[in-house]
Design a protein around this motif. Structure first.
Motif, mmCIF file in Angstrom:
data_model
loop_
_atom_site.group_PDB
_atom_site.id
_atom_site.type_symbol
_atom_site.label_atom_id
_atom_site.label_comp_id
_atom_site.label_asym_id
_atom_site.label_seq_id
_atom_site.Cartn_x
_atom_site.Cartn_y
_atom_site.Cartn_z
ATOM 1 N N ALA A 83 0.701 -1.154 -0.047
ATOM 2 C CA ALA A 83 -0.024 0.025 -0.179
ATOM 3 C C ALA A 83 1.097 1.342 -0.041
ATOM 4 C CB ALA A 83 -0.899 -0.146 1.332
ATOM 5 N N ARG A 84 1.932 1.302 0.856
ATOM 6 C CA ARG A 84 2.803 2.585 0.893
ATOM 7 C C ARG A 84 3.568 2.838 -0.496
ATOM 8 N NH1 ARG A 84 3.820 4.250 6.099
ATOM 9 N NH2 ARG A 84 3.201 2.794 7.811
ATOM 10 N N VAL A 85 3.962 1.693 -1.024
ATOM 11 C CA VAL A 85 4.774 1.685 -2.317
ATOM 12 C C VAL A 85 3.877 2.112 -3.482
ATOM 13 C CG1 VAL A 85 5.937 0.224 -4.171
ATOM 14 C CG2 VAL A 85 6.403 -0.140 -1.843
ATOM 15 N N LYS A 86 2.699 1.563 -3.487
ATOM 16 C CA LYS A 86 1.593 1.981 -4.354
ATOM 17 C C LYS A 86 1.173 3.285 -4.184
ATOM 18 C CE LYS A 86 -0.718 -2.584 -5.606
ATOM 19 N NZ LYS A 86 -0.312 -2.460 -6.884
ATOM 20 N N MET A 87 1.147 3.762 -3.089
ATOM 21 C CA MET A 87 0.733 5.304 -2.809
ATOM 22 C C MET A 87 1.725 6.349 -3.375
ATOM 23 S SD MET A 87 -2.127 6.832 -1.903
ATOM 24 C CE MET A 87 -2.046 8.538 -2.502
ATOM 25 N N ASN A 88 3.091 5.826 -3.043
ATOM 26 C CA ASN A 88 4.219 6.767 -3.346
ATOM 27 C C ASN A 88 4.242 6.932 -5.057
ATOM 28 O OD1 ASN A 88 5.347 7.480 -0.874
ATOM 29 N ND2 ASN A 88 6.583 5.821 -0.519
ATOM 30 N N ARG A 89 3.835 5.726 -5.655
ATOM 31 C CA ARG A 89 4.058 5.616 -7.125
ATOM 32 C C ARG A 89 2.694 6.737 -7.736
ATOM 33 N NH1 ARG A 89 5.343 -0.598 -7.930
ATOM 34 N NH2 ARG A 89 7.377 -0.625 -7.394
ATOM 35 N N VAL A 90 1.509 6.484 -6.888
ATOM 36 C CA VAL A 90 0.485 7.227 -7.473
ATOM 37 C C VAL A 90 0.592 8.747 -7.183
ATOM 38 C CG1 VAL A 90 -2.071 7.636 -6.557
ATOM 39 C CG2 VAL A 90 -1.321 5.401 -6.930
ATOM 40 N N LYS A 91 1.159 9.120 -6.074
ATOM 41 C CA LYS A 91 1.671 10.618 -5.632
ATOM 42 C C LYS A 91 2.452 11.073 -7.080
ATOM 43 C CE LYS A 91 1.241 10.349 -0.765
ATOM 44 N NZ LYS A 91 2.086 10.427 0.438
#
Length: 164
Positions: A147-155
């Motif tokens: 979730a953290r990795v995906k959120m950083n990519r989405v940002k």
């Protein structure tokens, strides 16, 4: 189903219906589609309610069912030729009093979010709802690290969309 079960469900739905409305706003472009999705999510919640064990908070479980329903319907709708009514691209936020600059920023953000895939939209939605990564991971059925990795990519992706 028992009258007690029905009463409990209605009470929980009334207390948490804003969750469903927010998800509907995220995955639809007009009021009719919003109403249809809200109805479908409510039906799916009702069908699944007898299996709700209370292992997670009701709101977390509701997020998961609502997002899964919205994503499933979104995927089905993307198989058809899609048109966009530009009058309906931005969210209709009536309860906020904002200045022109804030309204412009919200329009840019919502326009960018509309360009994300279904999982990315769900991540942004939960993040903007101030859910922590543990709650996000439980709701989406992924690990907290993922979730953290995906959120950083989405940002990063949103930044690139807004500031090309």
């Amino acid at each position: 189903m028992s009258q007690q079960l029905e009463s409990e469900f209605i009470k929980q739905l009334e207390e948490n219906q804003n969750i469903v409305h927010k998800i509907c706003r995220l995955y639809t472009n007009d009021q009719d589609a919003h109403n249809d999705l809200f109805q479908e999510v409510t039906i799916q919640l009702w069908k699944a309610y007898p299996k709700f064990r209370g292992d997670a908070k009701f709101s977390t479980w509701m997020y998961r069912v609502a997002l899964n329903t919205a994503i499933t319907l979104y995927r089905k709708s993307t198989r058809r030729v899609k048109t966009t009514d530009y009058d309906n691209v931005q969210f209709k936020i009536t309860d906020l009093q904002e200045d022109d600059e804030t309204a412009e920023q919200l329009t840019l953000l919502y326009g960018a979010v509309k360009q994300l895939n279904d999982i990315e939209k769900a991540l942004v939605f939960l993040y903007l709802e101030d859910k922590n990564y543990k709650e996000i991971s439980e709701t989406l059925g992924i690990s907290e690290v993922n979730a953290r990795v995906k959120m950083n990519r989405v940002k990063t992706k949103l930044t690139n969309i807004i500031n090309p």
